[in-house]
Scaffold this motif. Sequence first.
Motif, PDB file in Angstrom:
ATOM      1  N   LEU A 404      46.994   1.283  48.016  1.00 52.73           N
ATOM      2  CA  LEU A 404      46.729  -0.080  48.474  1.00 52.73           C
ATOM      3  C   LEU A 404      47.415  -0.369  49.810  1.00 52.73           C
ATOM      4  CD1 LEU A 404      45.325  -2.731  47.623  1.00 52.73           C
ATOM      5  CD2 LEU A 404      47.472  -3.422  46.571  1.00 52.73           C
ATOM      6  N   ARG A 405      48.615   0.140  49.998  1.00 54.63           N
ATOM      7  CA  ARG A 405      49.362  -0.157  51.223  1.00 54.63           C
ATOM      8  C   ARG A 405      48.761   0.524  52.444  1.00 54.63           C
ATOM      9  NH1 ARG A 405      53.378   3.551  52.789  1.00 54.63           N
ATOM     10  NH2 ARG A 405      54.698   1.835  53.485  1.00 54.63           N
ATOM     11  N   ASP A 406      47.910   1.548  52.245  1.00 52.54           N
ATOM     12  CA  ASP A 406      47.282   2.235  53.368  1.00 52.54           C
ATOM     13  C   ASP A 406      45.995   1.550  53.818  1.00 52.54           C
ATOM     14  OD1 ASP A 406      49.277   4.151  53.358  1.00 52.54           O
ATOM     15  OD2 ASP A 406      48.218   5.436  51.939  1.00 52.54           O
ATOM     16  N   ILE A 407      45.458   0.678  52.979  1.00 45.90           N
ATOM     17  CA  ILE A 407      44.222  -0.027  53.318  1.00 45.90           C
ATOM     18  C   ILE A 407      44.529  -1.134  54.333  1.00 45.90           C
ATOM     19  CG2 ILE A 407      42.438  -1.560  52.392  1.00 45.90           C
ATOM     20  CD1 ILE A 407      42.450   0.077  49.879  1.00 45.90           C
ATOM     21  N   PHE A 408      43.657  -1.304  55.308  1.00 43.94           N
ATOM     22  CA  PHE A 408      43.852  -2.349  56.299  1.00 43.94           C
ATOM     23  C   PHE A 408      42.548  -3.115  56.502  1.00 43.94           C
ATOM     24  CE2 PHE A 408      42.949   1.693  58.347  1.00 43.94           C
ATOM     25  CZ  PHE A 408      41.925   1.398  59.234  1.00 43.94           C
ATOM     26  N   LYS A 409      42.629  -4.179  57.267  1.00 49.40           N
ATOM     27  CA  LYS A 409      41.490  -5.067  57.412  1.00 49.40           C
ATOM     28  C   LYS A 409      41.011  -5.101  58.858  1.00 49.40           C
ATOM     29  CE  LYS A 409      40.113  -9.313  55.043  1.00 49.40           C
ATOM     30  NZ  LYS A 409      40.602 -10.533  54.369  1.00 49.40           N
ATOM     31  N   TRP A 410      39.715  -4.938  59.059  1.00 52.44           N
ATOM     32  CA  TRP A 410      39.080  -5.148  60.355  1.00 52.44           C
ATOM     33  C   TRP A 410      38.104  -6.305  60.201  1.00 52.44           C
ATOM     34  CZ3 TRP A 410      33.810  -4.381  61.805  1.00 52.44           C
ATOM     35  CH2 TRP A 410      33.563  -4.592  63.159  1.00 52.44           C
ATOM     36  N   LYS A 411      38.385  -7.376  60.945  1.00 50.47           N
ATOM     37  CA  LYS A 411      37.641  -8.624  60.783  1.00 50.47           C
ATOM     38  C   LYS A 411      37.716  -9.046  59.312  1.00 50.47           C
ATOM     39  CE  LYS A 411      34.715  -8.155  64.859  1.00 50.47           C
ATOM     40  NZ  LYS A 411      33.341  -8.129  65.406  1.00 50.47           N
ATOM     41  N   CYS A 412      36.611  -9.156  58.622  1.00 51.84           N
ATOM     42  CA  CYS A 412      36.657  -9.586  57.220  1.00 51.84           C
ATOM     43  C   CYS A 412      36.495  -8.414  56.257  1.00 51.84           C
ATOM     44  CB  CYS A 412      35.572 -10.634  56.947  1.00 51.84           C
ATOM     45  SG  CYS A 412      33.897 -10.028  57.224  1.00 51.84           S
ATOM     46  N   TRP A 413      36.496  -7.184  56.795  1.00 50.28           N
ATOM     47  CA  TRP A 413      36.214  -6.006  55.972  1.00 50.28           C
ATOM     48  C   TRP A 413      37.490  -5.224  55.680  1.00 50.28           C
ATOM     49  CZ3 TRP A 413      31.406  -6.042  54.197  1.00 50.28           C
ATOM     50  CH2 TRP A 413      30.408  -6.676  54.953  1.00 50.28           C
ATOM     51  N   HIS A 414      37.630  -4.779  54.425  1.00 49.23           N
ATOM     52  CA  HIS A 414      38.720  -3.865  54.070  1.00 49.23           C
ATOM     53  C   HIS A 414      38.287  -2.432  54.391  1.00 49.23           C
ATOM     54  CE1 HIS A 414      40.233  -7.239  51.532  1.00 49.23           C
ATOM     55  NE2 HIS A 414      41.382  -6.744  51.936  1.00 49.23           N
ATOM     56  N   ILE A 415      39.136  -1.709  55.111  1.00 46.11           N
ATOM     57  CA  ILE A 415      38.866  -0.318  55.466  1.00 46.11           C
ATOM     58  C   ILE A 415      39.714   0.584  54.570  1.00 46.11           C
ATOM     59  CG2 ILE A 415      38.861   1.387  57.318  1.00 46.11           C
ATOM     60  CD1 ILE A 415      36.931  -0.960  57.754  1.00 46.11           C
ATOM     61  N   VAL A 416      39.058   1.459  53.831  1.00 45.86           N
ATOM     62  CA  VAL A 416      39.742   2.399  52.943  1.00 45.86           C
ATOM     63  C   VAL A 416      39.874   3.736  53.679  1.00 45.86           C
ATOM     64  CG1 VAL A 416      39.693   3.562  50.718  1.00 45.86           C
ATOM     65  CG2 VAL A 416      38.756   1.247  50.930  1.00 45.86           C
ATOM     66  N   PRO A 417      41.080   4.111  54.128  1.00 46.99           N
ATOM     67  CA  PRO A 417      41.251   5.308  54.953  1.00 46.99           C
ATOM     68  C   PRO A 417      40.660   6.582  54.360  1.00 46.99           C
ATOM     69  CG  PRO A 417      43.255   4.023  55.002  1.00 46.99           C
ATOM     70  CD  PRO A 417      42.352   3.382  53.978  1.00 46.99           C
ATOM     71  N   SER A 418      40.790   6.771  53.038  1.00 46.76           N
ATOM     72  CA  SER A 418      40.317   8.029  52.440  1.00 46.76           C
ATOM     73  C   SER A 418      38.820   8.237  52.631  1.00 46.76           C
ATOM     74  CB  SER A 418      40.656   8.067  50.950  1.00 46.76           C
ATOM     75  OG  SER A 418      40.015   7.016  50.262  1.00 46.76           O
ATOM     76  N   VAL A 419      38.047   7.145  52.669  1.00 41.94           N
ATOM     77  CA  VAL A 419      36.600   7.265  52.880  1.00 41.94           C
ATOM     78  C   VAL A 419      36.320   7.841  54.265  1.00 41.94           C
ATOM     79  CG1 VAL A 419      34.432   5.978  53.066  1.00 41.94           C
ATOM     80  CG2 VAL A 419      36.092   5.393  51.276  1.00 41.94           C
ATOM     81  N   LEU A 420      37.021   7.320  55.273  1.00 45.17           N
ATOM     82  CA  LEU A 420      36.842   7.805  56.642  1.00 45.17           C
ATOM     83  C   LEU A 420      37.393   9.219  56.790  1.00 45.17           C
ATOM     84  CD1 LEU A 420      36.748   4.615  56.754  1.00 45.17           C
ATOM     85  CD2 LEU A 420      37.513   4.817  59.114  1.00 45.17           C
ATOM     86  N   GLU A 421      38.516   9.489  56.117  1.00 50.10           N
ATOM     87  CA  GLU A 421      39.124  10.825  56.202  1.00 50.10           C
ATOM     88  C   GLU A 421      38.206  11.894  55.644  1.00 50.10           C
ATOM     89  OE1 GLU A 421      43.627   8.953  55.724  1.00 50.10           O
ATOM     90  OE2 GLU A 421      42.708  10.069  54.089  1.00 50.10           O
ATOM     91  N   ASN A 422      37.523  11.582  54.560  1.00 51.47           N
ATOM     92  CA  ASN A 422      36.598  12.561  53.970  1.00 51.47           C
ATOM     93  C   ASN A 422      35.459  12.894  54.914  1.00 51.47           C
ATOM     94  OD1 ASN A 422      38.053  12.836  51.622  1.00 51.47           O
ATOM     95  ND2 ASN A 422      36.912  11.271  50.516  1.00 51.47           N
ATOM     96  N   VAL A 423      34.995  11.911  55.694  1.00 45.60           N
ATOM     97  CA  VAL A 423      33.949  12.171  56.687  1.00 45.60           C
ATOM     98  C   VAL A 423      34.491  13.078  57.791  1.00 45.60           C
ATOM     99  CG1 VAL A 423      32.495  11.118  58.468  1.00 45.60           C
ATOM    100  CG2 VAL A 423      32.674  10.053  56.211  1.00 45.60           C
ATOM    101  N   LEU A 424      35.692  12.783  58.269  1.00 41.80           N
ATOM    102  CA  LEU A 424      36.302  13.620  59.305  1.00 41.80           C
ATOM    103  C   LEU A 424      36.482  15.062  58.837  1.00 41.80           C
ATOM    104  CD1 LEU A 424      39.000  11.162  60.729  1.00 41.80           C
ATOM    105  CD2 LEU A 424      37.174  12.250  62.055  1.00 41.80           C
ATOM    106  N   LYS A 425      36.892  15.226  57.587  1.00 49.04           N
ATOM    107  CA  LYS A 425      37.164  16.572  57.069  1.00 49.04           C
ATOM    108  C   LYS A 425      35.911  17.425  56.926  1.00 49.04           C
ATOM    109  CE  LYS A 425      41.322  15.148  54.564  1.00 49.04           C
ATOM    110  NZ  LYS A 425      41.911  14.865  53.229  1.00 49.04           N
ATOM    111  N   GLU A 426      34.756  16.776  57.000  1.00 51.85           N
ATOM    112  CA  GLU A 426      33.512  17.546  56.934  1.00 51.85           C
ATOM    113  C   GLU A 426      33.260  18.310  58.236  1.00 51.85           C
ATOM    114  OE1 GLU A 426      31.651  17.962  54.286  1.00 51.85           O
ATOM    115  OE2 GLU A 426      32.982  16.683  53.117  1.00 51.85           O
TER     116      GLU A 426
END
Length: 514
Positions: A404-426
Amino acid sequence: MLLNRLAIAQIDGATGETDTYYNLLRKCIRISINLLTRGITKDDIICLCTSNHFNSCVPIISGLFLGVKVAPLDPSLSLDDTTYILNQIRPRIIFVSTDVIEMIEEALEDVGVECEIVVFGFCYGFTEIEEFLEPVKNEAKFKPLPVTDVKETAIILFSSGTAGPSKGICLSHQALMIQFINTISYWNLGQKIYFSNCTKERSETGLMTAINFATYQWMPAVALLCCSILTATARIICKTFDSEVVWKLIDKYEFYKPGKPERVEGKSLKMLVTSGTALRKTDMLELRKLLPRCFITNAYIQNEASGLLTMFDVAKPVDIRDQYEEPTSCGKLIPGVTCKIIDPVTGKILGVNKAGELRYKADFIMNGYHKLDSSVALDSDGWIKTGDVGLYDEKHRFYVLDNLRDIFKWKCWHIVPSVLENVLKEHPAIKEAVVVGIPHVDENIGELAMGIVSLNKHMRRRVTEKDIENYANANLTKRQQLRGGLKIVRQIPLRPTGKPNREELIKLVFSEES
């Protein structure tokens, strides 16, 4: 241990040397007697700080024999972390490997506590473990001291420090025993066996062999130790993790990116359990190809729950099917656990396939934090707050997405880092990836997602930061874009748990820029 005395308890992964349960028991008894002669009581704490070897488990078992609280530490901890923990527990005696003596001495001096240091090995001026292992009078008559209250603390495990200073999680005899029984079932360690009427051949080989690389500061290592004793399972002891060595050990004692060495098949591996963080779907599928006869599954483990919270049960065909359908799931709730997913902002309970903070109640939760207020771990209704973002689906399969502490907010959206990280790792060039939030000058905007990656060998000159950024943004939704850019670093700094040290990583990136 006495009933299964002829069974092999430990196997040295480097040399193949073996240690029987009888020999292990004898060492534990001798250390227990030595602790008693030194005046160690249930009011004291004994500590250890060492890598894995044949004798590293002995102080833990001896502590359980005497009802004395044991606090294991990982030797990779920094001086500051070690000093902080030793100041909390103020042990009477500490068992250490030679490589950490200097750090332990300095930490104890800073804390100002008198503590006997016992060394695994030789170091001039210190008590050696061999002195504790000499034959003791009346050792054959030794009996463990009875536990008068099963809710007393047996072991103190310190958190990784990813969410503030390390906390000493106090686990009771009762909670641990319940969870050991659960673990034996879910990890398929088999039934308890007795060798009194067995042949010597079977006594030497046992029923199965387990391998674990974590030190005893981490719950899976403690669980595997105690569950192995209860089931007469042999453990392979390895000091460090080496993928090629692991493959050879699997073959000898009937990972994905390094690949499988030639002439190694891995047929003897029946179960592979991962914890700490969920593997990507592509990783799980690759592991299945490499180990087609092995049941590979994720588990969700919390120290505050004395071990398992969710896992698939290998004994249930429906669980095996569900795991294969959803390889990124960490399983279903084990008996004795009640869970809810809540919106961390509104406190509203969320339903199926809705991500929020995972909270739980269980029959085997911790006694509390050592010398700290444990109420911070609970919500107003007494549920333990995990600090992890998760969800469950219509078949009650759980998924842990991020902290939870790694999640941050852009505008009104919560960004979950692991979702983006999994895309990068591809991306084929990327070895490791971490996504962090970088504050925007306009507070109303929130934070911008920045990707930080390390590259596979020989890829540094073949790909640019802009190449990877464009690749990621092309595969991410509009709100998930890497608006903070992307940086390539030589290495991702890790915590002792193997998780990225995000604070150090941010410092590293911005120090390089300046």
